[in-house]
Enzyme design. Structure first.
Site, PDB file in Angstrom:
ATOM      1  CB  CYS A   7      -0.820   0.081   1.117  1.00 12.44           C
ATOM      2  SG  CYS A   7      -2.581   1.138   1.201  1.00 12.44           S
ATOM      3  CG  ASP A 123      -4.949  -0.912   9.362  1.00 14.39           C
ATOM      4  OD1 ASP A 123      -3.222  -0.792   9.663  1.00 14.39           O
ATOM      5  OD2 ASP A 123      -4.978  -0.087   7.772  1.00 14.39           O
TER       6      ASP A 123
HETATM    7  O1  LIG Z   1      -0.986   5.246   4.503  1.00 16.16           O
HETATM    8  C1  LIG Z   1      -1.753   6.252   5.137  1.00 16.16           C
HETATM    9  O2  LIG Z   1      -1.111   6.970   5.598  1.00 16.16           O
HETATM   10  C2  LIG Z   1      -3.013   6.167   5.451  1.00 16.16           C
HETATM   11  C3  LIG Z   1      -3.781   6.994   5.803  1.00 16.16           C
HETATM   12  C4  LIG Z   1      -5.104   7.154   5.975  1.00 16.16           C
HETATM   13  C5  LIG Z   1      -5.635   5.839   6.316  1.00 16.16           C
HETATM   14  C6  LIG Z   1      -5.269   5.087   5.532  1.00 16.16           C
HETATM   15  C7  LIG Z   1      -3.773   4.489   5.252  1.00 16.16           C
HETATM   16  N1  LIG Z   1      -2.909   3.588   4.879  1.00 16.16           N
HETATM   17  C8  LIG Z   1      -3.689   2.435   5.063  1.00 16.16           C
HETATM   18  C9  LIG Z   1      -2.474   1.307   4.717  1.00 16.16           C
HETATM   19  O3  LIG Z   1      -1.461   2.108   3.954  1.00 16.16           O
HETATM   20  C10 LIG Z   1      -2.432   0.179   4.742  1.00 16.16           C
HETATM   21  O4  LIG Z   1      -3.782  -1.027   4.630  1.00 16.16           O
HETATM   22  C11 LIG Z   1      -2.253  -0.294   6.446  1.00 16.16           C
HETATM   23  O5  LIG Z   1      -2.651   0.823   7.462  1.00 16.16           O
HETATM   24  C12 LIG Z   1      -1.212  -0.597   6.772  1.00 16.16           C
HETATM   25  O6  LIG Z   1      -0.002   0.522   7.371  1.00 16.16           O
HETATM   26  P1  LIG Z   1       1.696   0.265   7.848  1.00 16.16           P
HETATM   27  O7  LIG Z   1       1.105  -0.208   9.669  1.00 16.16           O
HETATM   28  O8  LIG Z   1       1.954   1.502   7.412  1.00 16.16           O
HETATM   29  O9  LIG Z   1       1.783  -1.008   7.371  1.00 16.16           O
END
Ligand SMILES: O=C(O)c1ccccc1NCC(=O)[C@H](O)[C@H](O)COP(=O)(O)O
Length: 198
Positions: A7, A123
């Protein structure tokens, strides 16, 4: 085999790396975030993605018209909805041919399909923060096609899969060198490790 979504991509090189390394889905963040890209940029990146890889637009709290317009302009095939999006909006978006991903934390209803979604994303409370949480707490509670997310990385994804037994996994921060800056080597390492673990 575990399903893998990468993502928060914003560069063509990183999209190509993820596709070549075998990602099942690729996410473009089109909401407030250090990873935010415009729908037009997402359309350029989505054009690099073959049909067997799902392209996903990520949103949080926008009204249905905004989500609809961004999804259509970018050409993504799925929408990942964080925050409060009333049930009726889900159904209307599905009518456009978009697949729906309901993003929740571990306190929510964890049955995939309970709100007409096609995939469930479980999440951390603060999505995209890179914060790990107690993945084992959802083991046996989440059901159907559900992705585990929140603080995953190449170095802990094996442990996370063993703890939660998810259908798939999703990563963003864990394949970055700083917020919004992806690292091709980490993308490849995450995919290889998740595949082996799953
Ligand atoms: O990535 C962001 O900044 C974000 C902002 C607002 C809503 C969702 C967002 N991200 C979702 C994701 O990238 C993933 O699905 C998930 O949250 C994994 O995040 P991570 O802990 O950074 O791997």
């Amino acid at each position: 085999m575990v399903y893998v979504k990468i993502c928060g991509l914003s560069e063509p090189e990183h999209v190509t790396t993820a596709v070549e390394a075998g990602a099942d889905a690729i996410g473009f963040v089109m909401t407030r975030s250090p990873r935010r890209i415009a729908p037009e940029r997402a359309a350029e990146l989505a054009a690099l993605v073959p049909a067997h890889v799902l392209t996903v637009g990520v949103f949080r709290g926008e009204d249905p018209d905004t989500v609809r317009a961004a999804a259509l302009a970018s050409g993504v095939r799925a929408i990942q909805l964080h925050g409060k999006h009333p049930h009726g909006d889900f159904t209307a978006l599905k009518d456009l041919g978009l697949r729906l991903i309901r993003a929740v934390d571990a306190e929510a209803d964890l049955r995939c399909g309970a709100y007409d979604e096609d995939l469930l994303l479980v999440d951390a409370p603060h999505a995209g923060s890179g914060q790990a949480w107690d993945w084992a707490a959802v083991r046996g509670r989440a059901s159907g096609q559900w992705l585990l997310a929140g603080g995953l990385s190449p170095s802990n994804v094996t442990e996370a899969i063993a703890a939660a037994a998810p259908w798939g996994v999703d990563v963003s921060s864990g394949v970055e060198t700083s917020p919004g800056v992806k690292d091709p080597a980490l993308i490849r390492a995450f995919l290889e490790t998740a595949r082996r673990a799953g």
